[in-house]
Design an enzyme around this catalytic site. Structure first.
Site, PDB file in Angstrom:
ATOM      1  CB  THR A 150      17.337 -22.104  60.180  1.00 15.35           C
ATOM      2  OG1 THR A 150      17.858 -20.493  60.834  1.00 15.35           O
ATOM      3  CG2 THR A 150      17.493 -22.117  58.957  1.00 15.35           C
ATOM      4  N   GLY A 189      25.165 -23.604  64.618  1.00 19.98           N
ATOM      5  CA  GLY A 189      26.476 -23.977  65.004  1.00 19.98           C
ATOM      6  C   GLY A 189      26.719 -24.923  66.183  1.00 19.98           C
ATOM      7  CD  GLU A 432      21.022 -14.028  64.720  1.00 21.62           C
ATOM      8  OE1 GLU A 432      21.927 -15.037  64.939  1.00 21.62           O
ATOM      9  OE2 GLU A 432      19.870 -13.860  65.154  1.00 21.62           O
TER      10      GLU A 432
HETATM   11  C1  LIG Z   1      25.232 -14.294  82.783  1.00 23.04           C
HETATM   12  C2  LIG Z   1      26.326 -14.318  81.947  1.00 23.04           C
HETATM   13  C3  LIG Z   1      26.284 -14.054  80.536  1.00 23.04           C
HETATM   14  C4  LIG Z   1      27.841 -13.858  80.070  1.00 23.04           C
HETATM   15  C5  LIG Z   1      27.743 -13.068  78.529  1.00 23.04           C
HETATM   16  C6  LIG Z   1      27.616 -14.048  77.585  1.00 23.04           C
HETATM   17  C7  LIG Z   1      27.252 -13.299  76.409  1.00 23.04           C
HETATM   18  C8  LIG Z   1      28.273 -13.536  75.260  1.00 23.04           C
HETATM   19  C9  LIG Z   1      28.239 -12.765  74.132  1.00 23.04           C
HETATM   20  C10 LIG Z   1      29.380 -13.139  73.446  1.00 23.04           C
HETATM   21  C11 LIG Z   1      29.597 -12.337  72.196  1.00 23.04           C
HETATM   22  C12 LIG Z   1      30.315 -13.282  71.290  1.00 23.04           C
HETATM   23  C13 LIG Z   1      30.390 -12.865  69.740  1.00 23.04           C
HETATM   24  C14 LIG Z   1      29.255 -13.720  68.983  1.00 23.04           C
HETATM   25  C15 LIG Z   1      29.205 -13.011  67.693  1.00 23.04           C
HETATM   26  C16 LIG Z   1      27.690 -13.390  67.078  1.00 23.04           C
HETATM   27  C17 LIG Z   1      27.424 -14.749  67.252  1.00 23.04           C
HETATM   28  C18 LIG Z   1      26.794 -14.896  65.689  1.00 23.04           C
HETATM   29  C19 LIG Z   1      26.028 -16.367  65.681  1.00 23.04           C
HETATM   30  C20 LIG Z   1      26.001 -16.459  64.377  1.00 23.04           C
HETATM   31  C21 LIG Z   1      25.230 -17.481  64.038  1.00 23.04           C
HETATM   32  C22 LIG Z   1      23.922 -17.440  63.235  1.00 23.04           C
HETATM   33  C23 LIG Z   1      22.578 -17.770  63.817  1.00 23.04           C
HETATM   34  C24 LIG Z   1      21.366 -17.523  63.267  1.00 23.04           C
HETATM   35  O1  LIG Z   1      21.361 -17.266  62.230  1.00 23.04           O
HETATM   36  S1  LIG Z   1      19.987 -17.965  64.178  1.00 23.04           S
HETATM   37  C25 LIG Z   1      18.586 -17.480  63.208  1.00 23.04           C
HETATM   38  C26 LIG Z   1      18.250 -16.221  62.721  1.00 23.04           C
HETATM   39  N1  LIG Z   1      17.057 -16.111  62.015  1.00 23.04           N
HETATM   40  C27 LIG Z   1      16.613 -14.966  61.549  1.00 23.04           C
HETATM   41  O2  LIG Z   1      17.300 -13.882  61.951  1.00 23.04           O
HETATM   42  C28 LIG Z   1      15.254 -15.067  60.945  1.00 23.04           C
HETATM   43  C29 LIG Z   1      14.925 -13.742  60.240  1.00 23.04           C
HETATM   44  N2  LIG Z   1      13.741 -13.527  60.300  1.00 23.04           N
HETATM   45  C30 LIG Z   1      12.878 -12.546  61.387  1.00 23.04           C
HETATM   46  O3  LIG Z   1      13.511 -11.913  61.890  1.00 23.04           O
HETATM   47  C31 LIG Z   1      11.486 -12.773  61.044  1.00 23.04           C
HETATM   48  O4  LIG Z   1      10.921 -13.823  60.501  1.00 23.04           O
HETATM   49  C32 LIG Z   1      10.943 -11.443  60.295  1.00 23.04           C
HETATM   50  C33 LIG Z   1      11.152 -10.369  60.962  1.00 23.04           C
HETATM   51  C34 LIG Z   1      11.607 -11.356  58.814  1.00 23.04           C
HETATM   52  C35 LIG Z   1       9.285 -11.672  59.964  1.00 23.04           C
HETATM   53  O5  LIG Z   1       8.855 -12.227  61.252  1.00 23.04           O
HETATM   54  P1  LIG Z   1       7.270 -12.420  61.288  1.00 23.04           P
HETATM   55  O6  LIG Z   1       7.075 -13.108  62.605  1.00 23.04           O
HETATM   56  O7  LIG Z   1       7.045 -13.070  60.013  1.00 23.04           O
HETATM   57  O8  LIG Z   1       6.726 -11.088  61.325  1.00 23.04           O
HETATM   58  P2  LIG Z   1       5.354 -10.543  61.063  1.00 23.04           P
HETATM   59  O9  LIG Z   1       4.314 -11.444  61.925  1.00 23.04           O
HETATM   60  O10 LIG Z   1       5.343 -10.394  59.633  1.00 23.04           O
HETATM   61  O11 LIG Z   1       5.320  -9.345  62.040  1.00 23.04           O
HETATM   62  C36 LIG Z   1       6.275  -8.306  61.846  1.00 23.04           C
HETATM   63  C37 LIG Z   1       6.195  -7.387  62.901  1.00 23.04           C
HETATM   64  O12 LIG Z   1       6.783  -7.892  63.713  1.00 23.04           O
HETATM   65  C38 LIG Z   1       7.712  -6.973  64.231  1.00 23.04           C
HETATM   66  N3  LIG Z   1       9.241  -7.626  64.486  1.00 23.04           N
HETATM   67  C39 LIG Z   1       9.526  -8.711  63.829  1.00 23.04           C
HETATM   68  N4  LIG Z   1      10.869  -9.110  64.583  1.00 23.04           N
HETATM   69  C40 LIG Z   1      10.658  -8.287  65.514  1.00 23.04           C
HETATM   70  C41 LIG Z   1      11.757  -8.136  66.519  1.00 23.04           C
HETATM   71  N5  LIG Z   1      12.895  -9.124  66.589  1.00 23.04           N
HETATM   72  N6  LIG Z   1      11.662  -7.383  67.318  1.00 23.04           N
HETATM   73  C42 LIG Z   1      10.640  -6.560  67.674  1.00 23.04           C
HETATM   74  N7  LIG Z   1       9.521  -6.536  66.515  1.00 23.04           N
HETATM   75  C43 LIG Z   1       9.718  -7.296  65.727  1.00 23.04           C
HETATM   76  C44 LIG Z   1       7.800  -6.267  62.692  1.00 23.04           C
HETATM   77  O13 LIG Z   1       8.668  -4.911  62.957  1.00 23.04           O
HETATM   78  C45 LIG Z   1       6.542  -6.057  62.623  1.00 23.04           C
HETATM   79  O14 LIG Z   1       5.778  -4.966  63.165  1.00 23.04           O
HETATM   80  P3  LIG Z   1       4.659  -4.172  62.447  1.00 23.04           P
HETATM   81  O15 LIG Z   1       5.309  -3.477  61.126  1.00 23.04           O
HETATM   82  O16 LIG Z   1       4.308  -3.222  63.650  1.00 23.04           O
HETATM   83  O17 LIG Z   1       3.644  -5.327  62.049  1.00 23.04           O
HETATM   84  C1  LIG Z   2      26.888 -19.648  58.397  1.00 24.02           C
HETATM   85  C2  LIG Z   2      25.694 -19.636  58.782  1.00 24.02           C
HETATM   86  C3  LIG Z   2      25.453 -20.034  60.264  1.00 24.02           C
HETATM   87  C4  LIG Z   2      24.241 -20.062  60.766  1.00 24.02           C
HETATM   88  N1  LIG Z   2      23.963 -20.536  61.941  1.00 24.02           N
HETATM   89  C5  LIG Z   2      22.734 -20.586  62.426  1.00 24.02           C
HETATM   90  C6  LIG Z   2      22.116 -21.150  63.523  1.00 24.02           C
HETATM   91  O1  LIG Z   2      23.259 -21.274  64.520  1.00 24.02           O
HETATM   92  N2  LIG Z   2      21.016 -21.346  64.140  1.00 24.02           N
HETATM   93  C7  LIG Z   2      20.146 -21.248  63.198  1.00 24.02           C
HETATM   94  O2  LIG Z   2      19.087 -21.208  63.797  1.00 24.02           O
HETATM   95  N3  LIG Z   2      20.284 -20.494  61.817  1.00 24.02           N
HETATM   96  C8  LIG Z   2      21.410 -20.375  61.642  1.00 24.02           C
HETATM   97  N4  LIG Z   2      21.621 -19.992  60.136  1.00 24.02           N
HETATM   98  C9  LIG Z   2      20.625 -19.990  59.254  1.00 24.02           C
HETATM   99  C10 LIG Z   2      20.345 -18.559  59.028  1.00 24.02           C
HETATM  100  O3  LIG Z   2      19.789 -17.900  59.899  1.00 24.02           O
HETATM  101  C11 LIG Z   2      19.491 -18.521  57.740  1.00 24.02           C
HETATM  102  O4  LIG Z   2      20.176 -19.015  56.501  1.00 24.02           O
HETATM  103  C12 LIG Z   2      18.963 -16.943  57.381  1.00 24.02           C
HETATM  104  O5  LIG Z   2      18.034 -16.658  58.373  1.00 24.02           O
HETATM  105  C13 LIG Z   2      18.302 -16.975  56.113  1.00 24.02           C
HETATM  106  O6  LIG Z   2      17.307 -17.858  56.101  1.00 24.02           O
HETATM  107  P1  LIG Z   2      17.035 -19.052  54.634  1.00 24.02           P
HETATM  108  O7  LIG Z   2      18.362 -19.651  54.527  1.00 24.02           O
HETATM  109  O8  LIG Z   2      15.970 -19.603  54.929  1.00 24.02           O
HETATM  110  O9  LIG Z   2      17.128 -17.908  53.332  1.00 24.02           O
HETATM  111  P2  LIG Z   2      15.919 -17.658  52.436  1.00 24.02           P
HETATM  112  O10 LIG Z   2      14.706 -16.922  53.615  1.00 24.02           O
HETATM  113  O11 LIG Z   2      15.213 -18.980  51.790  1.00 24.02           O
HETATM  114  O12 LIG Z   2      16.155 -16.653  51.627  1.00 24.02           O
HETATM  115  C14 LIG Z   2      16.649 -17.102  50.141  1.00 24.02           C
HETATM  116  C15 LIG Z   2      16.170 -15.634  49.015  1.00 24.02           C
HETATM  117  O13 LIG Z   2      15.071 -15.435  49.299  1.00 24.02           O
HETATM  118  C16 LIG Z   2      14.709 -13.910  49.571  1.00 24.02           C
HETATM  119  N5  LIG Z   2      13.571 -13.874  50.821  1.00 24.02           N
HETATM  120  C17 LIG Z   2      13.038 -14.780  51.630  1.00 24.02           C
HETATM  121  N6  LIG Z   2      11.941 -14.182  52.143  1.00 24.02           N
HETATM  122  C18 LIG Z   2      11.689 -12.949  51.549  1.00 24.02           C
HETATM  123  C19 LIG Z   2      11.128 -11.866  51.791  1.00 24.02           C
HETATM  124  N7  LIG Z   2       9.894 -12.084  52.819  1.00 24.02           N
HETATM  125  N8  LIG Z   2      10.832 -10.864  51.013  1.00 24.02           N
HETATM  126  C20 LIG Z   2      11.888 -10.535  49.896  1.00 24.02           C
HETATM  127  N9  LIG Z   2      12.909 -11.604  49.753  1.00 24.02           N
HETATM  128  C21 LIG Z   2      12.602 -12.691  50.382  1.00 24.02           C
HETATM  129  C22 LIG Z   2      16.028 -13.595  50.344  1.00 24.02           C
HETATM  130  O14 LIG Z   2      16.332 -12.009  50.410  1.00 24.02           O
HETATM  131  C23 LIG Z   2      17.001 -14.335  49.597  1.00 24.02           C
HETATM  132  O15 LIG Z   2      17.564 -13.782  48.520  1.00 24.02           O
HETATM  133  C24 LIG Z   2      23.121 -19.913  59.721  1.00 24.02           C
HETATM  134  C25 LIG Z   2      23.268 -19.671  58.064  1.00 24.02           C
HETATM  135  C26 LIG Z   2      24.690 -19.542  58.044  1.00 24.02           C
HETATM  136  C27 LIG Z   2      24.890 -19.077  56.445  1.00 24.02           C
END
Ligand SMILES: CCCCCCCCCCCCCCCCCCCCC/C=C/C(=O)SCCNC(=O)CCNC(=O)[C@H](O)C(C)(C)COP(=O)(O)OP(=O)(O)OC[C@H]1O[C@@H](n2cnc3c(N)ncnc32)[C@H](O)[C@@H]1OP(=O)(O)O
Ligand SMILES: Cc1cc2nc3c(=O)[nH]c(=O)nc-3n(C[C@H](O)[C@H](O)[C@H](O)COP(=O)(O)OP(=O)(O)OC[C@H]3O[C@@H](n4cnc5c(N)ncnc54)[C@H](O)[C@@H]3O)c2cc1C
Length: 667
Positions: A150, A189, A432
């Site tokens: 992010t 994080g 996520e």
């Molecule tokens: C070897 C030893 C190993 C030992 C073990 C270790 C393991 C330990 C595990 C231990 C567990 C501990 C517990 C931990 C708890 C959890 C940890 C939590 C961490 C929390 C911290 C937070 C982190 C974050 O937030 S990271 C950042 C996350 N960010 C996001 O999630 C962003 C969200 N956005 C998106 O995902 C995409 O941008 C999306 C999907 C909204 C759009 O993507 P796009 O590229 O713009 O898509 P587009 O071009 O429009 O295409 C869409 C197309 O693609 C398909 N699609 C999209 N995503 C996926 C996917 N992920 N997989 C498959 N297909 C995907 C989608 O369906 C579309 O398809 P079509 O409709 O066919 O076009």
């Molecule tokens: C506690 C915490 C821990 C995090 N840890 C990590 C980390 O370890 N690594 C990392 O990389 N990231 C991390 N993040 C970031 C996190 O993954 C993003 O905040 C999250 O994916 C949302 O993206 P954004 O903040 O850009 O929100 P935005 O996308 O700006 O969303 C704002 C608003 O816009 C709307 N919106 C956006 N796009 C659309 C759309 N296409 N259609 C309709 N509505 C839309 C959303 O629904 C929302 O209401 C963390 C966030 C938090 C809060």
């Protein structure tokens, strides 16, 4: 826990319990051995005197709180080494073993991203040579990492990320840059002061071509001195609603060079001369997000079980008001409105755990197929993980808030731990993948499935029910669990069909599909939610039924009551949908309401036993209200006395400010 220290209410509650609590504990852990192993680790960690805080975390400054979290988590890592030696990716499965972190710091560990995303990304996205080089170092914590995706300007829209990785064939290096303010990495994080490495997701350029986002393995700090390397700008983003000890950071690059082989090359590669080799599927780059979305369900189940334990035990201990004149004040758990607040949360924890394990098994199977080159199931897995992560995180936050409210004023105390759990769970709605964004991903899948229905194609398993309900007739209602599940499927099919029709109706000549999609998006999210509820109901009911046959009849009965409560609660919540899409009558709804109240009464005598079945040690619960012995008032007072303001009878602000104010008032 010696029973003589336990308050009388909890002793009585435990005597009432109709099933063996130990049996439930083993069921949740996945067997007696798993319980024993978990308890052994918890015992070693929680009895280590270095882990105990003299001053509660919440009284420390932001900086001290982080330092304390690091100190204690390093001790934890040392202790865990002995127990995790045999851990490999292949034998990893989500389990309660990983909950020990909550016994060390109340809030989030600064190492969470190292374990939760850095290691999984290295394992899943590196080629064999890279894996052999990096994974052992990460596992032993010789290097500490995070996942930096992010940016300040973009989180949801990954394709919009602005950090660049430009290949230089002369030196066989990538040059990383942060071209402007909005392209600073923001949120990861542990990034601020903990990690010395990270996975950086950046836009790849080679030979003047743009190839989209790819993951890179990047060292950001010197291993010895921990000083940021030249070209790296890194720091902390500041206090938040929760996650105070997660050490979330920002990161910028100025012509920062990394070797070519630091691009994670399992899926796509850049050769020495800059030639780009495409991945079999470019969405494999998003694989870690799918993994985390899957395991989040298990995490939510655990956080719910903590909040449930606190609120249920407190509700058994707390007396308030008289139901009848001249009678003793009731335990608040005996008010049916209180049971309504509590039991659905208890049941939801079980539902998330069993559906989470089902989702995990699906993930493992699909991943194995992907390994063999078969990507067919990836879209379905993605659609499932998206809606389940989104709906379950939102539900969990609502349930935790309800648990907090159920504890009245004391639930507002940080020492209850409900506010901290609230912060942890609320964050999961956003991280996520933000709620609406993920729901719309599932809606994309549903719209394609509806096209399949119209074309009379065979649908994939989790949407195959759509074909059954494709005509406009309202579905015959039956007041049974099978009837409820069928009703939810009918509602999901009906909403999917309407959302599809809404898109078509917005598609006037000259309107783009995307605009029509946006206009219909409220309905699309609603369809996704209905689909997700149908899955939660169907899978939880079949899993709990299956499990109930593996345990004693007494416990089996309780499991089925909890599962049925979940179905009945949601039928009543969604009665409007059922009225629209099934033949349910007001008389049927009255019967559901009566059954719901019956289930509350059936669960009531076992409520404390059921939360005891989560087997959460006091040190992991971290709550004045929820401890095993129920000494709520003593603990509240003991904790209050720890306030630094109570260290002196008169605070100096009196002499500095209040007294002059009072004196001025006299003049
Ligand atoms: C070897 C030893 C190993 C030992 C073990 C270790 C393991 C330990 C595990 C231990 C567990 C501990 C517990 C931990 C708890 C959890 C940890 C939590 C961490 C929390 C911290 C937070 C982190 C974050 O937030 S990271 C950042 C996350 N960010 C996001 O999630 C962003 C969200 N956005 C998106 O995902 C995409 O941008 C999306 C999907 C909204 C759009 O993507 P796009 O590229 O713009 O898509 P587009 O071009 O429009 O295409 C869409 C197309 O693609 C398909 N699609 C999209 N995503 C996926 C996917 N992920 N997989 C498959 N297909 C995907 C989608 O369906 C579309 O398809 P079509 O409709 O066919 O076009
Ligand atoms: C506690 C915490 C821990 C995090 N840890 C990590 C980390 O370890 N690594 C990392 O990389 N990231 C991390 N993040 C970031 C996190 O993954 C993003 O905040 C999250 O994916 C949302 O993206 P954004 O903040 O850009 O929100 P935005 O996308 O700006 O969303 C704002 C608003 O816009 C709307 N919106 C956006 N796009 C659309 C759309 N296409 N259609 C309709 N509505 C839309 C959303 O629904 C929302 O209401 C963390 C966030 C938090 C809060």
């Amino acid at each position: 826990m010696a029973e003589h220290n336990v308050c009388v209410e909890l002793v009585r509650e435990r005597q009432k319990c109709t099933f063996e609590v130990q049996e439930l504990i083993h069921l949740i852990d996945g067997g007696i051995t798993a319980t024993e192993e978990r308890r052994e680790v918890e015992n070693v960690v929680c009895t280590d005197p270095r882990i105990k805080d003299v001053v509660p975390e919440e009284y420390l400054s932001h900086k001290e709180r982080y330092e304390n979290a690091i100190r204690k988590n390093c001790i934890l890592q040392e202790i865990l080494k002995k127990y995790t030696e045999k851990r490999t990716w292949d034998n990893f499965r989500p389990s309660n073993k990983y909950r020990i972190s909550s016994g060390v710091v109340k809030d989030i560990s600064p190492f969470m991203l190292h374990t939760g995303m850095f290691i999984p990304t290295l394992v899943n996205q590196s080629d064999d040579e890279q894996k052999a080089k990096w994974v052992p170092k990460a596992m032993s914590m010789e290097i500490i990492g995070t996942y930096a995706q992010t940016e300040l300007g973009h989180g949801s829209f990954i394709r919009g990320l602005e950090t660049t990785a430009t290949y230089d064939p002369n030196t066989e290096e990538f040059v990383l840059n942060t071209p402007n303010l909005t392209s600073y990495k923001w949120w990861p994080g542990g990034l601020a002061h903990t990690a010395n490495h990270c996975i950086v997701v950046a836009q790849l350029y080679s030979k003047g071509q743009h190839y989209g986002v790819h993951p890179f393995f990047v060292q950001i700090r010197d291993i010895e001195t921990h000083v940021p390397l030249p070209g790296i700008k890194v720091g902390e983003i500041g206090p938040k609603l929760g996650f105070q000890t997660a050490n979330n950071g920002f990161l910028g690059f100025e012509n920062f060079r990394i070797p070519r082989r630091n691009m994670l090359m399992k899926n796509a590669q850049v050769l020495k001369d800059g030639t780009y080799i495409k991945s079999k599927n470019d969405k494999l780059t998003y694989g870690t997000m799918v993994f985390v979305r899957v395991i989040i369900l298990f995490d939510l189940a655990f956080e719910l079980s903590r909040a449930a334990t606190i609120a249920v035990r407190y509700s058994a201990v707390r007396h308030q008001s008289q139901l009848k004149a001249n009678e003793p004040e009731l335990q608040i758990i005996d008010y049916v409105t209180q049971q309504h607040k509590l039991f659905i949360g208890v049941s939801t924890s079980h539902v998330f755990r069993v559906v989470g394990l089902w989702l995990w098994n699906t993930y493992v199977k699909v991943n194995a197929d992907i390994g063999k080159g078969n990507m067919d199931q990836l879209p379905e897995l993605h659609a499932l993980a998206c809606c389940l992560k989104a709906v379950c995180s939102r539900d969990a936050a609502a349930r935790v808030e309800e648990f907090r409210l159920a504890c009245g004023g004391h639930g507002f105390m940080t020492s209850s731990n409900l506010p901290i759990i609230n912060g942890i769970v609320s964050a999961s709605i956003t991280y996520e993948g933000e709620f609406s964004v993920l729901m719309l991903q599932t809606a994309r899948f549903l719209m394609k499935a509806w096209n399949g229905v119209l074309a009379r194609k065979t649908l994939t398993p989790t949407v195959s029910y759509l074909s059954k309900f494709s005509n406009s007739d309202r579905v015959q209602w039956a007041n049974t669990t099978a009837g409820i599940i069928s009703g939810f499927q009918a509602a999901a099919a009906g909403k999917t069909k309407e959302a599809y029709a809404a898109i078509q109706s917005y598609l006037k000549p000259g309107t783009d599909y995307e605009d029509a999609w946006n206009s219909a998006s409220v309905q699309l999210v609603s369809a996704s939610e209905a689909h997700c509820r149908a899955i939660l109901c169907e899978i939880s009911w079949s899993e709990m039924q299956r499990l109930s046959k593996t345990v004693s009849p007494n416990l089996g009965k309780v499991l089925l009551e909890l599962a049925e409560l979940y179905l009945t609660y949601w039928s009543l919540e969604k009665r409007g949908d059922l009225l629209m899409y099934t033949t349910i009558s007001t008389a049927d709804i009255a019967k559901l309401q009566a059954r719901y109240e019956e289930l509350l009464a059936l669960i009531r005598p076992n409520a404390v036993g059921i939360v005891d079945g989560f087997d959460i040690r006091d040190e992991i619960l971290n709550s004045t209200l929820g401890a095993y012995d129920g000494r709520v008032y003593e603990r509240l007072m003991e904790e209050a006395k720890k306030s630094p303001l109570n260290a002196e009878p008169v605070n100096e602000s009196f002499h500095k400010y209040i007294k002059p104010l009072m004196l001025k008032a006299k003049l």
